[in-house]
Scaffold this motif. Structure first.
Motif, mmCIF file in Angstrom:
data_model
loop_
_atom_site.group_PDB
_atom_site.id
_atom_site.type_symbol
_atom_site.label_atom_id
_atom_site.label_comp_id
_atom_site.label_asym_id
_atom_site.label_seq_id
_atom_site.Cartn_x
_atom_site.Cartn_y
_atom_site.Cartn_z
ATOM 1 N N ASP B 20 44.480 19.215 56.835
ATOM 2 C CA ASP B 20 44.141 20.541 57.580
ATOM 3 C C ASP B 20 43.010 21.490 56.850
ATOM 4 N N ILE B 21 43.272 21.724 55.837
ATOM 5 C CA ILE B 21 42.050 22.220 54.962
ATOM 6 C C ILE B 21 41.751 21.574 53.585
ATOM 7 N N THR B 22 40.874 21.833 52.875
ATOM 8 C CA THR B 22 40.873 21.248 51.186
ATOM 9 C C THR B 22 40.813 22.581 50.151
ATOM 10 N N SER B 23 40.887 21.810 48.773
ATOM 11 C CA SER B 23 41.177 22.656 47.997
ATOM 12 C C SER B 23 40.004 24.089 47.643
ATOM 13 N N VAL B 24 38.641 22.942 48.256
ATOM 14 C CA VAL B 24 37.802 24.390 47.971
ATOM 15 C C VAL B 24 37.778 25.222 49.084
ATOM 16 N N ASP B 25 38.674 24.745 50.694
ATOM 17 C CA ASP B 25 38.542 25.777 51.177
ATOM 18 C C ASP B 25 39.759 26.766 51.153
ATOM 19 N N LEU B 26 40.401 26.587 49.756
ATOM 20 C CA LEU B 26 41.750 27.807 49.664
ATOM 21 C C LEU B 26 40.793 28.462 48.544
ATOM 22 N N LEU B 27 40.036 28.132 47.888
ATOM 23 C CA LEU B 27 39.455 28.549 46.460
ATOM 24 C C LEU B 27 38.367 29.404 47.492
ATOM 25 N N ASP B 28 37.680 28.918 48.444
ATOM 26 C CA ASP B 28 36.411 29.833 49.016
ATOM 27 C C ASP B 28 37.061 31.187 50.103
ATOM 28 N N ALA B 29 38.430 30.881 50.405
ATOM 29 C CA ALA B 29 39.665 32.360 51.047
ATOM 30 C C ALA B 29 40.215 33.336 50.045
ATOM 31 N N VAL B 30 40.592 32.803 48.917
ATOM 32 C CA VAL B 30 40.675 33.655 47.601
ATOM 33 C C VAL B 30 38.772 34.219 46.417
ATOM 34 N N THR B 31 38.042 33.455 46.922
ATOM 35 C CA THR B 31 36.636 33.862 46.402
ATOM 36 C C THR B 31 36.439 34.941 47.364
ATOM 37 N N ARG B 32 36.430 34.946 48.528
ATOM 38 C CA ARG B 32 36.581 35.998 49.215
ATOM 39 C C ARG B 32 37.047 37.317 49.454
ATOM 40 N N ARG B 33 38.225 36.676 49.151
ATOM 41 C CA ARG B 33 39.368 37.571 48.568
ATOM 42 C C ARG B 33 38.795 39.188 47.702
ATOM 43 N N ALA B 34 38.510 38.235 46.708
ATOM 44 C CA ALA B 34 37.834 39.109 45.586
ATOM 45 C C ALA B 34 37.000 40.216 46.130
ATOM 46 N N SER B 35 36.240 38.883 46.626
ATOM 47 C CA SER B 35 34.681 39.364 46.884
ATOM 48 C C SER B 35 34.767 41.113 46.986
ATOM 49 N N VAL B 36 35.932 41.402 48.285
ATOM 50 C CA VAL B 36 36.292 42.652 48.925
ATOM 51 C C VAL B 36 36.977 43.303 47.727
ATOM 52 N N THR B 37 38.172 42.586 47.121
ATOM 53 C CA THR B 37 39.673 43.557 46.602
ATOM 54 C C THR B 37 38.547 44.223 45.337
ATOM 55 N N GLU B 38 38.148 43.185 44.184
ATOM 56 C CA GLU B 38 37.275 43.357 43.160
ATOM 57 C C GLU B 38 37.224 44.953 42.827
ATOM 58 N N SER B 39 36.112 44.922 43.406
ATOM 59 C CA SER B 39 35.599 46.984 43.349
ATOM 60 C C SER B 39 36.821 47.801 43.811
ATOM 61 N N HIS B 40 37.867 47.700 44.689
ATOM 62 C CA HIS B 40 39.196 48.699 44.161
ATOM 63 C C HIS B 40 40.176 48.830 42.911
ATOM 64 N N LEU B 41 39.654 46.720 42.760
ATOM 65 C CA LEU B 41 41.408 47.133 42.041
ATOM 66 C C LEU B 41 40.675 46.441 40.162
ATOM 67 N N HIS B 42 39.876 45.805 40.343
ATOM 68 C CA HIS B 42 39.572 45.260 38.627
ATOM 69 C C HIS B 42 40.456 44.389 38.036
ATOM 70 N N ALA B 43 41.171 43.227 38.980
ATOM 71 C CA ALA B 43 42.469 43.005 38.695
ATOM 72 C C ALA B 43 41.543 41.294 37.418
ATOM 73 N N PHE B 44 40.357 40.920 37.663
ATOM 74 C CA PHE B 44 40.137 40.258 36.848
ATOM 75 C C PHE B 44 39.064 40.697 36.407
ATOM 76 N N LEU B 45 39.309 40.187 34.505
ATOM 77 C CA LEU B 45 37.882 40.322 33.215
ATOM 78 C C LEU B 45 37.252 39.028 34.255
ATOM 79 N N THR B 46 37.211 37.986 33.963
ATOM 80 C CA THR B 46 36.258 36.886 33.937
ATOM 81 C C THR B 46 36.515 36.319 35.754
ATOM 82 N N LEU B 47 35.716 35.599 36.082
ATOM 83 C CA LEU B 47 35.717 34.858 37.437
ATOM 84 C C LEU B 47 35.348 33.544 37.106
ATOM 85 N N ASP B 48 35.472 32.513 36.943
ATOM 86 C CA ASP B 48 35.002 30.926 36.495
ATOM 87 C C ASP B 48 34.826 30.288 37.572
ATOM 88 N N GLY B 49 33.516 30.856 38.183
ATOM 89 C CA GLY B 49 33.259 29.743 40.167
ATOM 90 C C GLY B 49 32.748 29.083 39.878
#
Lengths: 485, 494, 93
Positions: B20-49
């Motif tokens: 139904d979905i791919t791993s790339v879809d899952l990665l896209d979903a968390v990447t999109r999520r991080a792009s919204v949340t990171e400016s508020h949270l700063h959970a990550f030091l490095t994102l290895d896209g």
């Protein structure tokens, strides 16, 4: 004038010749290229952990058993904390309370005088990296502008053997060091090369008036890399300390550096602050358990130690000095042991090996293995001498020819016409002829004057062209000069 | 749920395998999520896209060929930045390691890669894992997804926040005194510390070697089992890792608690515990009783000394563990002129933050001549007493329960000036580190400020199966299904 | 037990160069923490064996086998200063 006594204790570091390092799988045998035998563990990269080498533990237990130590069934690794750039973790994994081995002894012999040196402890640790000091001082740390570090050696298993302050002279210290080196070599746990630093000594030396029981202030001399310099450094340090004390001075507890060129020890002039190593049990490592069963297994791999082997050889009629030389060379003692057998004179063979053979090798700058000499040759040659077929001087000539590769002893003796006659028939004929020509000599002997006897032996030998076995000649002559009386 | 980033690992795995979905879809979903949340949270030091995309593509290709590496196959996960990742910057949130790219993967990291997991990046932490708020990061604090003026807890605050907000499906932290469980509690996710020696420490930048364990964060107990399973088991690079078969952690997830004996730790249910946390904990204990468990009170008198012992043992070990950061072989080097000794001392002064310096000094002092017996030696004896308490407790009950954290998330800056108040954050979690036993925090509700409350379940060594059994039961009993408002990829949050 | 801290010596042992003001701050904080640690000292522990490790395991050996080493470039490239494939540090004395 005060009579002084030296009190000496030695700390010896022995690098074990395991294939891999103490706590990682990098090789202990590396080339000249710096930093090529390194991994996260021996470089102390963040996150790396030590895992102990089982063979190294077997190695230290072997040394401990050879030094008659008590082996602690349970022992612990500690961290010894100090900052130094050649120590990647800035702590050394070592042992503190509960080392692997404690309370041993080593017997040494100086000019036939035996001494027992107590072994305080034998513990396991790891080697540091190598520093090269760059500057105008020719590698001296004092004048260096900067230092370069190579961690190939970092983490090589290191065993430290610490003695009690039982040694009383530089000669004894040397004898102890030499015997320890022999033991370690004989156990096969280290190549124990002093010049290469795989065996290193630190000497703790103090002096006190004879009769005094309290210890004097000691110094620790480092950088001693031969047995000869160990003896020289300790002699120097004893003399220096006596001089200082006799001049009314006092000894400073310090680390001193042996300088081979000047033949003197000098103060390291390093700020002496009381060290605080903050030892604590290394939480990355588990307690070591050396069970009695494992000790037995290790003990069973220990072949006879040099001291035992020397005794065995001495029991064959060989003198002590010769036995020491034989045992110090695996090649020589191997040939010796293999040559022994019925009718082979042990002492003669031992003297050939340690005398003629060693001299030959040195003179011709060759290895024993590249000559044709075998234990079989030695056995044959020995029997020929023993049976009287060959004189001892002729035997030496044959031995050299064998070393030259001219063939086997029998063949050579034959070719060169060196065989002695011990056939009594031929000798009897010769004796009869000589007695007939020297009736007055015979007369004097029969009247109790033994002086001409030697002359008659010489005449018989000459008659036989020098190839008669002199002992046979003697007995025949003895018989003939007495039997008709 | 419409956004893939909000799936559990189990759900995502099912959909991956159904095609139904791919791993790339899952990665896209968390990447999109991080792009919204990171400016508020700063959970990550490095994102290895780039690296993550390559792994996701490989996971998809493998699955297409029929090669399935197991429950984490194709699942994007995040790692605390004290876990060494080959070629990817690993800093432990310290200036002294800024820019350092390890030449090797730690064992847990290598195992996750072998299990097909997609490593998306490295998360923020208190410098060298020393702290309980993720404020002690040299690269700026992480904020709590439920309320951004609150801390996420620590030291693994970045990993906890990422799992809570959906910028990763799961994540890993390290727990030395509660550094997984406490932030899990404060961020409303599941966080567990395995039995000491179950997960290799090789490649985990050491804080306190006899206490450190790597452990997972997830949004469900079942996911926690999957994440632990991929990393657990003997490792030849860690002498302290446990040999022998790995327990069947998830074998009793659906069994329930009927007939189980559960001890509630008396000393962790009184003074210093926030009343709302206390009430929520008791409510869950009651539900467990209703579900058929025998819940009894257990006294563990040494527990109250555990915190003090911990704050001698951990600094002592860290004082040696952090000696290797000397400016010689890697990391920051001071430009101050002088000898090598000066270089080292200045590199360390410039490179370490104040909490790290404080603990190194404390540990150095506690080990120094004349003080060893009074401090370090005595602390190790207290450790024995704590272990003895656990041993006698487990002779009576199957598991122990308590709050995970004495309070819900506190405000940023609130405890930063008071080291001792901060240290008290770990009072409930430290005993399990001293004993080496497993423990888990499960979210059980929100306080009246809308901040999550965590519930701790502790079990004897290698008792992960019964620990997870109770955790899964609690999860079903409390039905905690709230998500932070920030957990969205669509709306720009306020 | 009255606690005294020679903070300058502790900082030196730990190789951390601190200013006098910093030393003072840390000294005060350490004293605070150690005051709490005194609770630990009050606990009777006679006859109690210290625990240095949570596991009752021994040895944890590895066999004496050679494994791969790192490519020197992989770590030398990250060092603050190198020369001739070695790590370079300032003068030692």
């Amino acid at each position: 004038m005060t009579a002084w006594e030296a009190v000496i204790g030695l700390e010896t570091h022995v690098e074990l010749s395991t294939k891999s390092k103490m706590f990682c799988s990098c090789p202990t045998d590396f080339g000249d290229e710096p930093n090529t035998a390194c991994c996260p563990v021996c470089l102390a990269l963040p996150g790396a952990l030590p895992v102990p080498n089982e063979e190294a533990i077997a190695g230290i237990v072997k040394i401990g058993l050879a030094l008659e130590c008590d082996i602690n069934e349970s022992s612990l690794f500690y961290r010894k904390n100090y900052f130094y750039p050649d120590l990647p973790k800035n702590y050394q994994i070592s042992q503190y309370t509960f080392p692997v081995c404690e309370h041993g002894t080593l017997d040494v012999d100086v000019n036939g005088e035996p001494t027992v040196v107590g072994i305080t402890r034998v513990h396991m640790e790891e080697d540091t990296g190598k520093s090269s000091h760059i500057g105008d001082g020719g590698g001296r740390i004092h004048d260096a502008r900067h230092t370069l570090l190579d961690f190939n050696r970092a983490g090589v298993p290191l065993v430290e053997v610490v003695t009690e302050p039982d040694i009383r002279s530089a000669e004894q210290a040397r004898a102890y060091a030499a015997e320890l080196q022999r033991i370690v070599l004989s156990l096969g746990v280290s190549d124990a090369r002093l010049e290469a630093g795989s065996m290193r000594f630190d000497a703790n030396v103090s002096v006190r008036p004879v009769g005094e029981t309290k210890l004097g202030t000691r110094t620790e001399t480092k950088n001693v890399n031969s047995l000869r310099s160990l003896q020289r450094a300790i002699s120097f340090e004893i003399d220096r300390q006596i001089q200082v004390l006799e001049d009314g001075g006092s000894i400073v507890q310090e680390t001193r550096h042996w300088n081979e060129d000047t033949g003197a020890t000098t103060s390291m002039r390093v700020k002496e602050e009381s060290e605080d190593y903050r030892y604590f049990q290394d939480p990355d490592l588990l307690p070591l358990e050396v069970t009695a069963a494992w000790q037995d297994e290790i003990r069973s791999t220990i072949t006879a130690l040099p001291a035992e082997r020397r005794v065995a050889i001495i029991e064959q009629g060989v003198d002590r000095e010769t036995a020491v030389i034989l045992v110090d060379s695996d090649e020589l003692s191997g040939l010796f042991a293999a040559a022994l057998g019925d009718g082979v004179p042990a002492r003669t063979v031992a003297l050939w090996l340690t005398g003629d053979v060693v001299a030959y090798l040195r003179r011709n700058e060759v290895e024993l293995s590249s000559t044709g000499l075998t234990s079989e040759h030695l056995a044959v040659l020995g029997r020929m001498v023993d049976s009287g077929d060959l004189s001892s001087s002729a035997a030496k000539e044959v031995l050299i020819a064998v070393l030259d590769g001219d063939g086997g002893p029998g063949e050579i003796a034959d070719d060169r016409d060196l065989l002695q006659v011990s056939d009594t028939g031929a000798i009897e004929e010769a004796v009869d002829a000589v007695l007939a020509d020297n009736a007055d000599a015979l007369e004097r002997i029969r009247s109790g004057d033994m002086k001409p006897f030697g002359f008659l032996v010489g005449q018989v030998m000459r008659h036989m062209g020098g190839k008669a076995d002199p002992s046979v000649v003697r007995s025949v002559l003895e018989e003939k000069t007495t039997d008709s009386r | 749920m419409s956004d893939l980033a909000d799936l559990t690992i189990t759900e995502a795995g099912k959909r991956l395998r159904s095609g139904d979905i791919t791993s790339v879809d899952l990665l896209d979903a968390v990447t999109r999520r991080a792009s919204v949340t990171e400016s508020h949270l700063h959970a990550f030091l490095t994102l290895d896209g780039e690296g993550a995309r390559a792994s996701a593509e490989r996971a998809d290709a493998d699955l297409a060929k029929g090669t399935d590496h197991g429950p984490l196959h194709g699942i994007p996960v995040a790692l605390k930045d004290n876990m060494c990742t080959i070629g990817v910057e690993t800093t432990a949130s310290s200036k002294i390691l800024k820019g350092w790219k390890p030449p090797y993967d730690g064992t847990a990291v290598a195992r996750l890669k072998a299990a097909g997991a997609v490593i998306t990046g490295k998360t923020n932490l208190d410098e060298f894992a020393m702290g309980s708020s993720t404020e002690n990061s040299a690269f700026g604090e992480t904020r709590n997804p439920w309320s951004t003026d609150h801390v996420p807890g620590g030291s693994s605050g970045g990993s906890a926040a990422a799992a809570a907000v959906g910028s990763a499906f799961g994540s890993f932290g390290s727990d030395t005194g509660g550094s997984v469980r406490q932030p899990a509690a404060l961020c409303g996710v599941v966080g567990m510390k395995p039995t000491y020696g179950l997960v290799s420490r090789y490649g985990l930048i050491a804080f306190a070697s006899s206490l450190d364990q790597i452990g997972p964060f997830s949004r469900s107990v079942e996911d926690s089992v999957a994440l632990l399973g991929a990393t657990a088991g003997w490792d030849r690079y860690d002498a302290t890792s446990i040999k022998g078969p790995v327990p069947n952690f998830g074998g009793s997830l659906t069994t329930g608690v009927q007939g189980l004996k559960i001890g509630i730790v008396k000393e962790l249910m009184g003074e210093g515990i926030d009343p709302q946390v206390l009430a929520a904990t008791i409510a869950v204990a009651d539900k467990l009783t209703d579900a058929g468990a025998h819940v009894v009170e257990i006294s563990m008198p040494s527990t109250e000394y555990a915190l003090s012992a911990y704050y001698l043992i951990a600094p002592a070990e860290c004082s040696a563990n952090l000696a290797r950061f000397d400016g010689v072989r890697f990391g920051h080097r001071s430009t101050v002129e002088g000898t090598t000794e000066d270089m080292m001392a200045h590199s360390r002064a410039e490179g370490f933050g104040p909490e790290v310096v404080r603990r190194i000094l404390l540990g150095t002092y506690a080990l120094s001549a004349g003080y060893y017996d009074a401090f370090y030696g005595q602390a190790q004896k207290v450790r024995t007493l704590v272990r003895n308490d656990f041993t006698s407790a487990y002779a009576q009950v199957d598991v122990l329960i308590s709050p995970t954290s004495p309070t819900t998330a506190f405000r940023i800056g609130e405890r930063a000036v008071d080291p001792i108040a901060m240290y008290y954050s770990d009072v409930c979690t430290i005993p399990s580190n001293l004993s080496g036993d497993p423990a888990i925090s499960v979210p059980i509700g929100l306080d009246d400020e809308g901040l999550p409350i965590g519930f701790q379940i502790m079990a004897p060594a290698l008792g992960e199966e019964v620990m997870y059994q109770v955790a899964a039961a609690v999860e079903r009993l409390v039905e905690f299904d709230q998500r932070p408002a920030l957990a969205t990829s669509e709306v720009a949050p306020v | 037990m009255p606690v005294e801290i020679d903070i300058a010596r502790v900082a030196h042992l730990a190789r951390i160069a601190l200013t006098p003001e910093e030393l003072e701050t840390y000294s005060a904080q350490l004293l605070d923490i150690l005051e709490h640690a005194e609770r630990v000292q009050a606990l009777p522990t006679e006859g109690v064996e210290p625990t240095s490790h949570p596991l009752a395991m021994v040895n944890g050996f590895r066999p004496d086998e050679i494994g791969p080493c790192l490519d020197p470039e992989s770590f030398l490239s990250q060092a603050p200063d190198t020369e001739d494939s070695r790590f370079r540090v300032p003068r030692i004395l």
